[in-house]
Write a protein that holds these residues in place. Structure first.
Motif, PDB file in Angstrom:
ATOM      1  N   UNK A   1       0.812  -1.213   0.000  1.00 37.64           N
ATOM      2  CA  UNK A   1       0.000   0.000   0.000  1.00 37.64           C
ATOM      3  C   UNK A   1       0.846   1.264   0.000  1.00 37.64           C
ATOM      4  N   UNK A   2       0.276   2.282  -0.608  1.00 39.10           N
ATOM      5  CA  UNK A   2       0.826   3.641  -0.599  1.00 39.10           C
ATOM      6  C   UNK A   2      -0.324   4.565  -0.945  1.00 39.10           C
ATOM      7  N   UNK A   3      -0.323   5.753  -0.429  1.00 37.87           N
ATOM      8  CA  UNK A   3      -1.383   6.708  -0.703  1.00 37.87           C
ATOM      9  C   UNK A   3      -2.541   6.570   0.267  1.00 37.87           C
ATOM     10  N   UNK A   4      -3.211   7.686   0.514  1.00 42.72           N
ATOM     11  CA  UNK A   4      -4.335   7.702   1.460  1.00 42.72           C
ATOM     12  C   UNK A   4      -5.379   8.725   1.024  1.00 42.72           C
ATOM     13  N   UNK A   5      -5.651   8.764  -0.281  1.00 41.15           N
ATOM     14  CA  UNK A   5      -6.562   9.777  -0.810  1.00 41.15           C
ATOM     15  C   UNK A   5      -7.960   9.673  -0.220  1.00 41.15           C
ATOM     16  N   UNK A   6      -8.419   8.448   0.076  1.00 43.27           N
ATOM     17  CA  UNK A   6      -9.795   8.276   0.563  1.00 43.27           C
ATOM     18  C   UNK A   6      -9.863   8.068   2.072  1.00 43.27           C
ATOM     19  N   UNK A   7      -8.772   8.316   2.782  1.00 44.62           N
ATOM     20  CA  UNK A   7      -8.769   8.162   4.231  1.00 44.62           C
ATOM     21  C   UNK A   7      -7.560   7.378   4.719  1.00 44.62           C
ATOM     22  N   UNK A   8      -7.196   7.621   5.986  1.00 46.39           N
ATOM     23  CA  UNK A   8      -5.980   7.025   6.542  1.00 46.39           C
ATOM     24  C   UNK A   8      -6.240   5.868   7.505  1.00 46.39           C
ATOM     25  N   UNK A   9      -7.445   5.747   8.014  1.00 43.94           N
ATOM     26  CA  UNK A   9      -7.729   4.753   9.049  1.00 43.94           C
ATOM     27  C   UNK A   9      -8.540   3.593   8.493  1.00 43.94           C
ATOM     28  N   UNK A  10      -8.129   2.373   8.858  1.00 47.72           N
ATOM     29  CA  UNK A  10      -8.813   1.169   8.411  1.00 47.72           C
ATOM     30  C   UNK A  10      -9.024   0.228   9.597  1.00 47.72           C
ATOM     31  N   UNK A  11      -9.986  -0.688   9.442  1.00 49.03           N
ATOM     32  CA  UNK A  11     -10.204  -1.735  10.448  1.00 49.03           C
ATOM     33  C   UNK A  11      -9.403  -2.963  10.040  1.00 49.03           C
ATOM     34  N   UNK A  12      -8.807  -3.607  11.018  1.00 48.34           N
ATOM     35  CA  UNK A  12      -7.954  -4.759  10.732  1.00 48.34           C
ATOM     36  C   UNK A  12      -8.320  -5.924  11.638  1.00 48.34           C
ATOM     37  N   UNK A  13      -8.662  -7.048  11.023  1.00 47.04           N
ATOM     38  CA  UNK A  13      -8.952  -8.270  11.756  1.00 47.04           C
ATOM     39  C   UNK A  13      -7.643  -9.030  11.940  1.00 47.04           C
ATOM     40  N   UNK A  14      -7.075  -8.951  13.120  1.00 49.97           N
ATOM     41  CA  UNK A  14      -5.754  -9.539  13.371  1.00 49.97           C
ATOM     42  C   UNK A  14      -5.791 -11.057  13.231  1.00 49.97           C
ATOM     43  N   UNK A  15      -6.867 -11.679  13.682  1.00 52.02           N
ATOM     44  CA  UNK A  15      -6.969 -13.131  13.584  1.00 52.02           C
ATOM     45  C   UNK A  15      -6.946 -13.588  12.121  1.00 52.02           C
ATOM     46  N   UNK A  16      -7.691 -12.871  11.280  1.00 50.50           N
ATOM     47  CA  UNK A  16      -7.698 -13.193   9.852  1.00 50.50           C
ATOM     48  C   UNK A  16      -6.309 -13.002   9.259  1.00 50.50           C
ATOM     49  N   UNK A  17      -5.615 -11.985   9.736  1.00 50.47           N
ATOM     50  CA  UNK A  17      -4.281 -11.672   9.219  1.00 50.47           C
ATOM     51  C   UNK A  17      -3.319 -12.830   9.453  1.00 50.47           C
ATOM     52  N   UNK A  18      -3.282 -13.325  10.682  1.00 51.29           N
ATOM     53  CA  UNK A  18      -2.314 -14.389  10.946  1.00 51.29           C
ATOM     54  C   UNK A  18      -2.801 -15.762  10.499  1.00 51.29           C
TER      55      UNK A  18
END
Length: 329
Positions: free
Chosen positions: A252-269
């Motif tokens: 990822x790079x750029x944040x034209x539509x916003x800087x904050x996101x939700x992250x599901x840590x369990x799904x990530x790992x």
């Protein structure tokens, strides 16, 4: 000479003025600007960066021709076609010594940490100049320093390999069109998420808009991504994450539509997903890109003379935009 200058935030405060033509210092070259690109970096500089009332010239993406060289310049001469590596860097910090000039601890973005290139002439340190072939289209040349370099470095950070599947979110954007081309050159199967069918001519194996993609993802044989390029910020974040296969990488790079996101840590790992931040690119990478440029192209939507730079920014923000917005000189 003419230059686009502002002394307080807001595109409406950007004025084209007559200012003194610069004289190159000993280690600099004077470049006559031939083409410059409108970039979100410039938008942020003009609208959000406080220069304390001091007049500032924006412009991060520039190509031109060397007009004059300072006494100690050895690698360039009058008539050379050049682009400007868009980072101020000291060359001595640990990041620079490791070949990561874009992360220089004492540097910054060209056009933000320094005055930029929205002007007829600019004096540039020799270390920031990159030669390009004389037959290179100057609009493509002006797109290499940020749009193409950002995409190239991002794919390197994502470790994209031949045979992998690459999804490009915002594929018709300034960086997206280059991510599509570079992904194809590197041997990936490229899926451009966009409603712009011209991306098929830029190397996309599949061009699919958001609604059609929603239907595709519900099919049992849907091919997930090894790599997703996400350059638009919080919008489409959840979709980008859902497109990734096991062991996938989102860069990822750029944040034209916003800087904050939700992250599901369990799904990530659980899926062993990697999220990789990327910014700019190195001098080594920009020289590699120049060598590849005969296989690249840029789609230009509209061109404006420097005197109509406010209209150029208005076009950049238009919902109808269908390619890059360029300044002509």
């Amino acid at each position: 000479m003419k230059a686009a200058v502002f002394d307080k935030n807001g595109i409406e405060n950007l004025k084209v003025l007559d200012i003194e033509k610069p004289v190159p210092a000993s280690g600099e070259a004077l470049v006559k600007v031939a083409s410059a690109a409108i970039n979100p970096i410039d938008d942020r500089v003009i609208n959000k960066v406080d220069f304390g009332g001091k007049p500032h010239i924006p412009g991060a993406e520039v190509a031109g021709v060397v007009e004059e060289v300072g006494d100690s310049v050895k690698g360039f001469s009058k008539g050379d076609h050049v682009i400007v590596y868009p980072r101020k860097f000291d060359g001595t910090c640990d990041m620079c010594l490791a070949g990561n000039e874009m992360l220089c601890r004492n540097g910054g973005i060209f056009g933000l940490a320094t005055d930029g290139g929205f002007r007829e002439y600019i004096a540039v340190p020799e270390a920031n100049l990159i030669k390009v072939p004389e037959d290179m289209n100057m609009e493509l040349a002006a797109s290499i320093p940020v749009a193409a370099l950002t995409a190239y470095h991002a794919l390197a950070m994502a470790r994209l390999s031949a045979g992998e599947t690459l999804y490009v979110v915002g594929a018709s954007g300034n960086t997206g069109m280059f991510a599509v081309q570079l992904g194809k050159i590197q041997g990936a199967h490229v899926v451009a998420i966009s409603g712009k069918k011209w991306l098929g001519d830029f190397g996309a194996d599949t061009v699919v808009d958001g609604e059609a993609l929603k239907a595709e993802t519900s099919k049992p044989d849907f091919k997930k991504a090894n790599v997703v390029v996400h350059s638009i910020g919080s919008k489409e974040w959840d979709r980008s994450m859902s497109l990734l296969d096991l062991n996938g990488r989102l860069v990822l790079f750029g944040a034209l539509t916003g800087q904050d996101v939700a992250l599901n840590v369990q799904d990530l790992y659980a899926r062993q997903i990697s999220i990789v931040g990327s910014t700019g690119g190195s001098k080594k990478e920009i020289t590699e890109l120049v060598k590849m440029a005969k296989n690249l192209k840029v789609r230009v939507w509209k061109r404006f003379p420097l005197e109509k730079i406010v209209e150029a920014f208005e076009a950049e923000h238009s919902e109808e935009r269908d390619g890059r917005v360029m300044l002509t000189f």
